[in-house]
Design an enzyme around this catalytic site. Sequence first.
Site, PDB file in Angstrom:
ATOM      1  N   CYS A 167       0.851  -1.187   0.000  1.00  0.00           N
ATOM      2  CA  CYS A 167       0.000   0.000   0.000  1.00  0.00           C
ATOM      3  C   CYS A 167       0.890   1.242   0.000  1.00  0.00           C
ATOM      4  O   CYS A 167       1.900   1.293   0.710  1.00  0.00           O
ATOM      5  CB  CYS A 167      -0.891  -0.004   1.241  1.00  0.00           C
ATOM      6  SG  CYS A 167      -2.006   1.421   1.382  1.00  0.00           S
ATOM      7  N   HIS A 209      -8.687  -4.084  -2.502  1.00  0.00           N
ATOM      8  CA  HIS A 209      -7.822  -3.243  -1.671  1.00  0.00           C
ATOM      9  C   HIS A 209      -8.287  -1.787  -1.680  1.00  0.00           C
ATOM     10  O   HIS A 209      -8.413  -1.153  -0.615  1.00  0.00           O
ATOM     11  CB  HIS A 209      -6.385  -3.341  -2.198  1.00  0.00           C
ATOM     12  CG  HIS A 209      -5.391  -2.507  -1.451  1.00  0.00           C
ATOM     13  ND1 HIS A 209      -4.430  -3.043  -0.619  1.00  0.00           N
ATOM     14  CD2 HIS A 209      -5.188  -1.158  -1.417  1.00  0.00           C
ATOM     15  CE1 HIS A 209      -3.693  -2.072  -0.100  1.00  0.00           C
ATOM     16  NE2 HIS A 209      -4.136  -0.904  -0.573  1.00  0.00           N
ATOM     17  N   GLU A 210      -8.564  -1.260  -2.875  1.00  0.00           N
ATOM     18  CA  GLU A 210      -8.938   0.155  -2.983  1.00  0.00           C
ATOM     19  C   GLU A 210     -10.347   0.409  -2.464  1.00  0.00           C
ATOM     20  O   GLU A 210     -10.618   1.458  -1.865  1.00  0.00           O
ATOM     21  CB  GLU A 210      -8.809   0.627  -4.430  1.00  0.00           C
ATOM     22  CG  GLU A 210      -7.414   0.484  -5.024  1.00  0.00           C
ATOM     23  CD  GLU A 210      -6.334   1.143  -4.173  1.00  0.00           C
ATOM     24  OE1 GLU A 210      -6.630   2.131  -3.470  1.00  0.00           O
ATOM     25  OE2 GLU A 210      -5.190   0.648  -4.206  1.00  0.00           O
ATOM     26  N   HIS A 213     -10.204   0.861   1.170  1.00  0.00           N
ATOM     27  CA  HIS A 213      -9.803   2.212   1.564  1.00  0.00           C
ATOM     28  C   HIS A 213     -11.027   3.129   1.675  1.00  0.00           C
ATOM     29  O   HIS A 213     -11.086   3.993   2.555  1.00  0.00           O
ATOM     30  CB  HIS A 213      -8.835   2.805   0.538  1.00  0.00           C
ATOM     31  CG  HIS A 213      -7.395   2.509   0.822  1.00  0.00           C
ATOM     32  ND1 HIS A 213      -6.786   2.811   2.018  1.00  0.00           N
ATOM     33  CD2 HIS A 213      -6.432   1.943   0.051  1.00  0.00           C
ATOM     34  CE1 HIS A 213      -5.508   2.446   1.975  1.00  0.00           C
ATOM     35  NE2 HIS A 213      -5.262   1.916   0.792  1.00  0.00           N
TER      36      HIS A 213
END
Length: 261
Positions: A167, A209-210, A213
């Site tokens: 990251c 993953h994004e 966020h």
Amino acid sequence: MGLLSLAASFPVVVLLVCTAACLVAGLMLAADRATAAAVPAGARGPRSAPHRAPTPHAAPPAGGTLVDGQYTHRKVSTLSIQPIRIFGDPVLRTAAEDVDTFDKELRGLVKDLLDTMRDEGGAGLAAPQLGVSKRVFSFDVDDVIGHIVNPVLEFPDEEEQDGPEGCLSLPGLYFDTIRRQNVVAKGFNEYGDPLQIVGTGLMARCLQHETDHLDGIIFIDRLDSDRRKAAMAEIQSQDWYNEDVKVKITPHDSKGVFFKR
């Protein structure tokens, strides 16, 4: 004899007529092109919407962006490169808000995300990592470069993958993380057009993953207790780690089960 002469000359007459017609058509086409070139660009008819994607190219154009299988030109500007928030910043632990206005400001944010991501060499970058709490992220995986707004993930099966993940908000660190192998992301582009991305392997990992966020989740939250303990020890040894920042880690079971929204 007269009839024979007439019959013999008839094909010649036809050929002459056809030749003359072709010449006239060519002159008319040339005149039309000259007239069009003389008209100022602003006086021409309306153009198609600027966000309408062009026909796919055999190879990406220089500085191009590939979204949903189609390319659009986008050059990297150093003016759009923004500082990235580092682990411990509260904005990384805050759920982002849905985008409800697809305007110039949003397009500026998308450009910031793309340019900053490409400058850092990352596979993805979410708006909260730039300090903007909006549900937008960019991606660059296997030469597929793009963005998505208000993403919603769907998982067609339960197949998993386990491999290294990093990251930009935890620079230089990678930890093995369990993710789903296949995912479908549905959302919109920067102009509000519907967008769907089907990802597998690395692309699927990036999309998850994004999107995490955007929910205030960092990928180490997905680790089992042993991996997370080792990861935190590594994080705390980094020069960029701020020991004065209180970090709350979301607990997960040993299989890294996904959040249910």
